[in-house]
Design an enzyme around this catalytic site. Structure first.
Site, short mmCIF file in Angstrom:
data_model
loop_
_atom_site.label_atom_id
_atom_site.label_comp_id
_atom_site.label_asym_id
_atom_site.label_seq_id
_atom_site.Cartn_x
_atom_site.Cartn_y
_atom_site.Cartn_z
N TYR A 251 4.67 10.02 14.76
CA TYR A 251 4.60 8.93 13.78
C TYR A 251 5.82 8.00 13.88
CZ TYR A 251 4.03 6.76 9.13
OH TYR A 251 3.89 5.87 8.09
N LYS B 13 5.98 4.04 14.84
CA LYS B 13 6.50 3.04 13.89
C LYS B 13 7.75 2.33 14.43
CE LYS B 13 3.37 3.48 10.70
NZ LYS B 13 2.43 2.37 10.45
P1 NAP Z 1 -3.66 5.71 3.36
O1 NAP Z 1 -3.75 5.68 1.88
O2 NAP Z 1 -3.85 7.00 4.07
O3 NAP Z 1 -4.69 4.62 3.93
C1 NAP Z 1 -4.79 4.45 5.31
C2 NAP Z 1 -5.71 3.31 5.59
O4 NAP Z 1 -5.78 3.15 7.02
C3 NAP Z 1 -7.13 3.56 5.10
O5 NAP Z 1 -7.67 2.36 4.59
C4 NAP Z 1 -7.86 3.98 6.37
O6 NAP Z 1 -9.23 3.62 6.36
C5 NAP Z 1 -7.14 3.15 7.42
N1 NAP Z 1 -7.31 3.71 8.76
C6 NAP Z 1 -6.88 4.88 9.23
N2 NAP Z 1 -7.27 5.04 10.51
C7 NAP Z 1 -7.98 3.92 10.83
C8 NAP Z 1 -8.65 3.48 12.00
N3 NAP Z 1 -8.67 4.23 13.11
N4 NAP Z 1 -9.26 2.28 11.97
C9 NAP Z 1 -9.25 1.51 10.86
N5 NAP Z 1 -8.63 1.87 9.72
C10 NAP Z 1 -8.01 3.08 9.71
O7 NAP Z 1 -2.24 5.17 3.85
P2 NAP Z 1 -1.21 4.15 3.18
O8 NAP Z 1 -0.17 4.95 2.51
O9 NAP Z 1 -1.92 3.11 2.43
O10 NAP Z 1 -0.52 3.56 4.50
C11 NAP Z 1 -0.81 2.27 4.98
C12 NAP Z 1 0.21 1.94 6.08
O11 NAP Z 1 1.52 2.04 5.54
C13 NAP Z 1 0.15 2.90 7.26
O12 NAP Z 1 0.40 2.19 8.45
C14 NAP Z 1 1.31 3.84 6.98
O13 NAP Z 1 1.81 4.43 8.15
C15 NAP Z 1 2.31 2.90 6.34
N6 NAP Z 1 3.30 3.58 5.51
C16 NAP Z 1 2.94 4.28 4.41
C17 NAP Z 1 3.93 4.91 3.66
C18 NAP Z 1 3.62 5.71 2.43
O14 NAP Z 1 4.54 6.32 1.88
N7 NAP Z 1 2.40 5.72 1.93
C19 NAP Z 1 5.27 4.82 4.06
C20 NAP Z 1 5.59 4.09 5.19
C21 NAP Z 1 4.60 3.46 5.91
P3 NAP Z 1 -10.44 4.69 6.25
O15 NAP Z 1 -10.33 5.35 4.92
O16 NAP Z 1 -11.66 3.84 6.38
O17 NAP Z 1 -10.23 5.64 7.39
#
Ligand code: NAP
Length: 248
Positions: A156, A160
């Protein structure tokens, strides 16, 4: 009162069905944009209904961004539906955590393909249209893990950190064509991605955050709205850390 408007803009947001991506799409719709909301497995119909209510248009497009051909289909669909792309947000992402010693190749490949190769594929496809228009804005979602590293997240963190290097290079490549490329690096945000963490770990993490709490998807959406807006017209190649004061 000064408000941020995206009136008349067309945005594509990947992974917009849940969490941070959904919050960004909602914020953009409320700011007046028409939005292509990408999802993979979870339908994003509620966003199309919200857009209608707000007098905007949102089109939900199923595409697995870990596949290059799906990324190209997503961008093509956006251009067919709206005639242009002004804003691209690469938000879709996954984790497959595990210590390197026990990490199988699939856990490595799936994270790199979903989190990093997708950024290459969508940016390559969208930048062709943005270059013709001589304007555009790309926002790629990285993570503080890509800056600080995190045990159990070599895959990961690599993806990133890759997003940051990719974005800075692209910012230099296409800045003269009026296209800005920026990164948001969230810290710990409440979403499905972090909801499964053990309470003890959450308490430990919170101690590392100056503000003492996890952020919310809206905190990232507000940062994205600012970067997408004309208020950020002189900002490119930047990494905006939104983490409550953790990575500093
Ligand atoms: P999340 O709640 O797990 O949601 C992930 C989203 O990505 C979902 O809408 C999912 O869609 C979509 N996704 C996953 N695989 C996919 C694929 N192959 N094709 C198209 N869509 C896909 O995650 P989040 O926390 O909102 O994270 C969003 C972004 O922020 C990510 O890049 C993550 O790495 C980054 N981030 C998050 C955090 C945190 O603390 N939450 C911190 C740093 C960075 P489906 O449900 O349709 O699969």
């Amino acid at each position: 009162m000064k408000t941020i408007s995206l009136e008349g803009q067309v945005a594509v947001v990947t992974g917009a069905s849940r969490g941070i991506g959904r919050a960004i799409a909602e914020e953009f719709i409320r700011a007046g944009a028409n939005v292509v909301v990408n999802y993979n497995k979870t339908p994003a119909d509620e966003l199309t209904a919200l857009a209608e209510k707000e007098g905007r248009r949102a089109v939900a497009v199923q595409a697995d961004v870990s596949k290059v051909e799906d990324c190209e289909k997503l961008i093509d669909t956006a251009v067919k539906e709206f005639g242009k792309i002004d804003i691209l947000v690469n938000n879709a992402g996954i984790t497959r955590d595990g210590l390197l010693m026990r990490m199988d190749q699939n856990a490595w490949d799936s994270v790199i393909e979903t989190n990093l190769r997708s950024v290459f594929a969508t940016c390559r496809a969208a930048s062709k249209h943005m270059m013709k228009a001589r304007s555009g804005c790309v926002i790629n979602i990285s993570s503080t893990s890509g800056i600080m590293g995190n045990p159990g997240q070599t895959n990961y963190s690599a993806s990133k950190a890759g997003v940051i290097g990719f974005s800075r290079s692209l910012a230099r490549e296409i800045g003269a064509r009026g296209i800005r490329v920026n990164v948001i690096a969230p810290g710990f945000i409440q979403s499905d991605m972090t909801s499964g963490l053990a309470d003890k770990l959450k308490e430990e993490v919170a101690k590392q955050i100056a503000l003492g709490v996890f952020g919310e998807p809206a905190d990232i959406a507000n940062a994205a709205l600012f970067l997408a807006s004309p208020m950020a017209r002189f900002i490119t190649g930047a990494v905006l850390v939104v983490d409550g004061g953790m990575a500093m």
